[in-house]
Design an enzyme around this catalytic site. Structure first.
Site, PDB file in Angstrom:
ATOM      1  N   ASN A   1      -4.642   5.745  -0.932  1.00  0.00           N
ATOM      2  CA  ASN A   1      -3.921   5.665   0.328  1.00  0.00           C
ATOM      3  C   ASN A   1      -3.430   7.185   0.672  1.00  0.00           C
ATOM      4  O   ASN A   1      -3.193   7.554   1.720  1.00  0.00           O
ATOM      5  CB  ASN A   1      -3.230   4.754   0.555  1.00  0.00           C
ATOM      6  CG  ASN A   1      -3.766   3.317   0.934  1.00  0.00           C
ATOM      7  OD1 ASN A   1      -5.068   3.307   0.997  1.00  0.00           O
ATOM      8  ND2 ASN A   1      -3.067   2.102   0.715  1.00  0.00           N
TER       9      ASN A   1
ATOM     10  N   GLU B   1      -5.046  -0.377  -8.270  1.00  0.00           N
ATOM     11  CA  GLU B   1      -3.998   0.650  -8.798  1.00  0.00           C
ATOM     12  C   GLU B   1      -2.920  -0.109  -9.446  1.00  0.00           C
ATOM     13  O   GLU B   1      -2.330  -1.214  -8.607  1.00  0.00           O
ATOM     14  CB  GLU B   1      -3.634   1.425  -7.554  1.00  0.00           C
ATOM     15  CG  GLU B   1      -4.671   2.430  -7.217  1.00  0.00           C
ATOM     16  CD  GLU B   1      -4.323   3.308  -5.662  1.00  0.00           C
ATOM     17  OE1 GLU B   1      -4.577   4.443  -5.566  1.00  0.00           O
ATOM     18  OE2 GLU B   1      -3.578   2.666  -4.955  1.00  0.00           O
TER      19      GLU B   1
ATOM     20  N   SER C   1       0.924  -1.080  -0.045  1.00  0.00           N
ATOM     21  CA  SER C   1      -0.030   0.111   0.085  1.00  0.00           C
ATOM     22  C   SER C   1       0.795   1.202   0.146  1.00  0.00           C
ATOM     23  O   SER C   1       0.333   2.260  -0.390  1.00  0.00           O
ATOM     24  CB  SER C   1      -0.879   0.120   1.278  1.00  0.00           C
ATOM     25  OG  SER C   1      -1.384  -1.160   1.291  1.00  0.00           O
TER      26      SER C   1
ATOM     27  N   HIS D   1      -2.193  -3.141  -6.625  1.00  0.00           N
ATOM     28  CA  HIS D   1      -2.751  -2.854  -5.480  1.00  0.00           C
ATOM     29  C   HIS D   1      -4.351  -2.804  -5.351  1.00  0.00           C
ATOM     30  O   HIS D   1      -5.150  -2.020  -5.990  1.00  0.00           O
ATOM     31  CB  HIS D   1      -2.522  -1.339  -4.773  1.00  0.00           C
ATOM     32  CG  HIS D   1      -2.827  -1.070  -3.532  1.00  0.00           C
ATOM     33  ND1 HIS D   1      -3.441   0.236  -3.445  1.00  0.00           N
ATOM     34  CD2 HIS D   1      -2.715  -1.578  -2.475  1.00  0.00           C
ATOM     35  CE1 HIS D   1      -3.786   0.308  -2.084  1.00  0.00           C
ATOM     36  NE2 HIS D   1      -3.307  -0.822  -1.476  1.00  0.00           N
TER      37      HIS D   1
HETATM   38  N1  LIG Z   1      -5.299  -4.298   5.016  1.00  0.00           N
HETATM   39  C1  LIG Z   1      -5.787  -3.322   4.144  1.00  0.00           C
HETATM   40  O1  LIG Z   1      -6.792  -2.820   3.973  1.00  0.00           O
HETATM   41  C2  LIG Z   1      -5.004  -3.502   2.745  1.00  0.00           C
HETATM   42  C3  LIG Z   1      -5.337  -2.947   1.512  1.00  0.00           C
HETATM   43  C4  LIG Z   1      -4.737  -2.839   0.649  1.00  0.00           C
HETATM   44  C5  LIG Z   1      -3.486  -3.522   0.438  1.00  0.00           C
HETATM   45  N2  LIG Z   1      -2.740  -3.957   1.660  1.00  0.00           N
HETATM   46  C6  LIG Z   1      -1.534  -4.658   1.807  1.00  0.00           C
HETATM   47  O2  LIG Z   1      -1.515  -5.903   1.748  1.00  0.00           O
HETATM   48  C7  LIG Z   1      -0.293  -6.286   2.097  1.00  0.00           C
HETATM   49  C8  LIG Z   1      -0.797  -7.518   3.311  1.00  0.00           C
HETATM   50  O3  LIG Z   1      -1.572  -6.838   4.384  1.00  0.00           O
HETATM   51  P1  LIG Z   1      -2.787  -7.508   5.270  1.00  0.00           P
HETATM   52  O4  LIG Z   1      -3.510  -6.398   5.689  1.00  0.00           O
HETATM   53  O5  LIG Z   1      -3.375  -8.492   4.317  1.00  0.00           O
HETATM   54  O6  LIG Z   1      -1.841  -8.333   6.220  1.00  0.00           O
HETATM   55  P2  LIG Z   1      -2.119  -9.323   7.260  1.00  0.00           P
HETATM   56  O7  LIG Z   1      -1.352  -9.248   8.613  1.00  0.00           O
HETATM   57  O8  LIG Z   1      -3.593  -9.440   7.426  1.00  0.00           O
HETATM   58  O9  LIG Z   1      -1.788 -10.529   6.782  1.00  0.00           O
HETATM   59  C9  LIG Z   1      -0.433 -10.845   6.248  1.00  0.00           C
HETATM   60  C10 LIG Z   1      -0.166 -12.516   5.967  1.00  0.00           C
HETATM   61  O10 LIG Z   1       0.964 -12.874   5.411  1.00  0.00           O
HETATM   62  C11 LIG Z   1       1.543 -13.982   6.012  1.00  0.00           C
HETATM   63  N3  LIG Z   1       2.790 -14.011   5.888  1.00  0.00           N
HETATM   64  C12 LIG Z   1       3.761 -13.362   6.486  1.00  0.00           C
HETATM   65  N4  LIG Z   1       5.166 -13.468   6.223  1.00  0.00           N
HETATM   66  C13 LIG Z   1       5.005 -14.477   5.178  1.00  0.00           C
HETATM   67  C14 LIG Z   1       5.769 -15.286   4.248  1.00  0.00           C
HETATM   68  N5  LIG Z   1       7.037 -14.947   4.378  1.00  0.00           N
HETATM   69  N6  LIG Z   1       5.365 -15.884   3.321  1.00  0.00           N
HETATM   70  C15 LIG Z   1       4.033 -16.216   3.143  1.00  0.00           C
HETATM   71  N7  LIG Z   1       3.098 -15.582   3.961  1.00  0.00           N
HETATM   72  C16 LIG Z   1       3.579 -14.808   5.086  1.00  0.00           C
HETATM   73  C17 LIG Z   1       0.859 -13.843   7.525  1.00  0.00           C
HETATM   74  O11 LIG Z   1       1.097 -15.300   8.064  1.00  0.00           O
HETATM   75  C18 LIG Z   1      -0.603 -13.331   7.234  1.00  0.00           C
HETATM   76  O12 LIG Z   1      -1.444 -14.437   6.914  1.00  0.00           O
HETATM   77  C19 LIG Z   1       0.338  -5.158   2.916  1.00  0.00           C
HETATM   78  O13 LIG Z   1       1.398  -5.042   1.921  1.00  0.00           O
HETATM   79  C20 LIG Z   1      -0.727  -4.207   2.950  1.00  0.00           C
HETATM   80  O14 LIG Z   1      -0.093  -2.838   2.968  1.00  0.00           O
HETATM   81  C21 LIG Z   1      -3.413  -4.129   3.017  1.00  0.00           C
END
Ligand SMILES: NC(=O)c1ccc[n+]([C@@H]2O[C@H](COP(=O)([O-])OP(=O)(O)OC[C@H]3O[C@@H](n4cnc5c(N)ncnc54)[C@H](O)[C@@H]3O)[C@@H](O)[C@H]2O)c1
Length: 596
Positions: free
Chosen positions: A192, A154, A121, A142
């Protein structure tokens, strides 16, 4: 020739990853869903199954389609499974080191033609890409939360991303039924960059006890038509993820203090209050991962919500003014059964206001919202006057005269002479300090702000503003009256912009700055906020409706009161106002409205 993308790998099945898997599998693409451990894999699988089951229960997905969808997914631990993927997208936690290590590993494991994508993000896609030997095949894709629902994607290209990779990913987005905007690699991209300053500001308001969590969220939902309030959205995003995004945006985005994460966010993350995913964040949920709210110690009790404690009875309401707001407010009170005394500056103005109220009530009858009898009874409750002395018997007076402090102060001084003791005196100002009106009287304890939104009969939000001199009784009375009108009262302190404008206008101003910096177009920015965040209008559409002059004036007030450098009005906004491009009302603002 375009690359064939038939198998996609998704790494990390948390909040975003599980949703992204669903998006691909729904559209007939085979997915290799990868996690770090068996436990995390199980969590991801159950999130996905829960989501598709909910879609089936709501009738949005056929049970057979669900089964087909699930059969396209293989769940695996470890990256080895990704050997044959045509594209891999990662959604692991928002940490640069972790993502760089992951990309180096993906580069070793994946076939040479595979596209490697990040769902980051806020991190630099460029910095992630150079951890591989194929930076030209690395791109940002994204998605927005919840990925199966939000239509925007995005697409982030770096200076070395190959044009055909961009084209392939754009074609893939179209296949997924998504709308993509392709942009360069900048902290927070479009959505964002505009969203997180606002979210952080809302947390700061809550942290300072400026307003309650329910009130902050209700204000933005009802005042701006947003699908959810900022604190509920923080819970949905996840506080740990939000912290990382803010932190990165602060460091990458020019150290704008508005992106320095509010201390409370860090404290909550440390305490394990991560939002929905952990069952508790700003709100409390039935269980981890559940969207169902349960009451907790901060939930207002029924008596608190009714706010009847100590409220004075109100029978007669005076409304001073003859503009749009006064007209709407007269209608609102009359429909709710109050006796209303309308005071304008002359019989001619009164006649015009009376006509406008009648017209609006007639419209209500035509649309079946009220009966002819109810309309006549409402009109019968209003008396029309051109002298303030007729307010001698009013129990509450609401002023909605011109937004000029000296005019309002003179009016409050006059009301102080005329009104009975104990009467609540309210201003509808949207930008002036309520305390300035209060101090024009000898009874500042009885003065409140009642900030109605336009059009008052339709908008259900009222900001109830207390100054440092307002008595508990006057506040309770104001809240009770708002509740009796069937509206939602949001209580806040007397600060520039109250809740809604303080959170809304800096975001609009940021959008203008983004346009000014030529990062994106007005159309793409509007689309990003509508399709990525579910906003009813994009920032430029809204600015043209509100009026650029009005927006500039509000932004100036906010800047003057808070002296926050990031609140300084965008030069482009000032120039457009100087040029007379004031929005719809002038035929031209950010867009030309003459030919539409
Ligand atoms: N939460 C949101 O609203 C949102 C929206 C758009 C983008 N994002 C982006 O998406 C990405 C993930 O965010 P999230 O909120 O889903 O996080 P999250 O913490 O909910 O999930 C992350 C997952 O990654 C797994 N993980 C960690 N290390 C790993 C590895 N080495 N190999 C495989 N899996 C691994 C974890 O076990 C976990 O299930 C980030 O870059 C975030 O910025 C988040």
């Amino acid at each position: 020739m375009a690359r064939e993308i038939s198998t996609v790998g998704v790494v990390g099945l948390g909040t975003m990853g599980a949703g992204i898997v669903e998006v691909f599998a729904r559209n007939g693409i085979d997915v290799l869903a990868v996690e770090v451990s068996d436990a995390a894999l199980e969590r991801g699988r159950s999130t996905l199954v829960g989501s598709t089951d909910r879609a089936v229960a709501k009738g949005k997905l056929d049970p057979a389609d669900r089964d087909a969808l699930l059969s396209r997914i293989s769940f695996e631990v470890g990256l080895g499974a990704l050997r044959d993927a045509d594209l891999v997208i990662e959604a692991v936690p928002e940490q640069l080191d972790l993502k760089r290590r992951l990309f180096a590993e993906l580069d070793r494991v994946c076939k040479p033609t595979a596209i490697l994508a990040t769902n980051t993000s806020s991190l630099s896609v460029t910095e992630i890409s150079v951890a591989t030997q194929r930076p030209n095949q690395v791109i940002g894709i994204h998605f927005f939360n919840p990925a199966p629902i939000m239509r925007l994607v995005e697409v982030v290209r770096t200076v070395v991303t190959a044009p055909e990779v961009v084209a392939d990913v754009e074609a893939l987005c179209a296949r997924l039924g998504k709308v993509d905007v392709t942009i360069n690699d900048r902290a927070g991209f479009i959505a964002n960059a505009l969203l997180f300053g606002y979210l952080n500001h809302a947390v700061t308001m809550y942290e300072a006890r400026y307003a309650s969590r329910e009130d902050i969220d209700a204000a933005m939902k009802l005042g701006c038509g947003l699908p959810m309030g900022p604190l509920a959205l923080m819970d949905l995003i996840g506080l740990d993820t939000a912290y990382e995004i803010l932190d990165t945006m602060y460091r990458r985005g020019g150290r704008d203090r508005r992106h320095a994460p509010a201390p409370l966010v860090k404290q909550m993350v440390t305490a394990g209050l991560l939002g929905r995913k952990s069952g508790r964040g700003f709100y409390t949920y039935e269980k981890p991962g559940s969207p169902v709210l349960v009451p907790d110690e901060e939930t207002p009790t029924a008596t608190e919500s009714a706010a009847a404690d100590g409220a004075r009875g109100i029978a007669t309401v005076g409304v001073v003014g003859s503009g749009t707001m006064a007209t709407g407010i007269i209608e609102v009170f009359a429909k709710a059964g109050y006796e209303v005394v309308s005071v304008t500056r002359g019989a001619e103005k009164s006649a015009r206001v009376c006509e406008a109220v009648k017209r609006s009530l007639d419209k209500g009858v035509v649309r079946g919202r009220l009966t002819e009898e109810e309309r006549d009874a409402a009109l019968g409750r209003v008396s029309w006057s051109a002298t303030l002395e007729h307010l001698a018997d009013a129990d509450l007076v609401v002023e909605a005269v011109v937004e000029e402090l000296s005019v309002k102060q003179a009016l409050f001084a006059a009301l102080d002479e005329i009104c009975k003791p104990g009467v609540v005196l309210a201003t509808t100002t949207s930008s002036l300090p309520v305390i300035q009106c209060a101090m024009a009287t000898q009874r500042p304890a009885d003065v409140v702000g009642l900030h109605f939104f336009n059009p008052a009969p339709a908008m259900s939000l009222v900001e109830v503003v207390h100054t440092i001199r307002t008595s508990a009784r006057a506040l309770a009375t104001a809240r009770a009256v708002v509740a009796a009108l069937g509206k939602t009262g949001v209580v806040c302190a007397d600060r520039a912009g109250f809740v809604v404008n303080a959170l809304l206008f800096p975001y609009l101003n940021d959008a203008v700055r983004m346009l000014e910096a030529s990062y994106s177009t007005a159309d793409d920015i509007d689309n990003a906020m509508k399709l990525g965040c579910g906003y009813p209008m994009g920032p430029f559409e809204l600015l043209d409706v509100v009026g650029l002059d009005v927006s500039l004036a509000i932004q100036r007030e906010l800047y003057l009161e808070l002296r926050e450098p990031g609140f300084a009005p965008a030069p482009l906004l000032e120039h457009l106002v100087t040029a007379g491009y004031l929005g719809r009302k002038a035929g031209r603002g950010f867009r030309d409205h003459t030919s539409r």
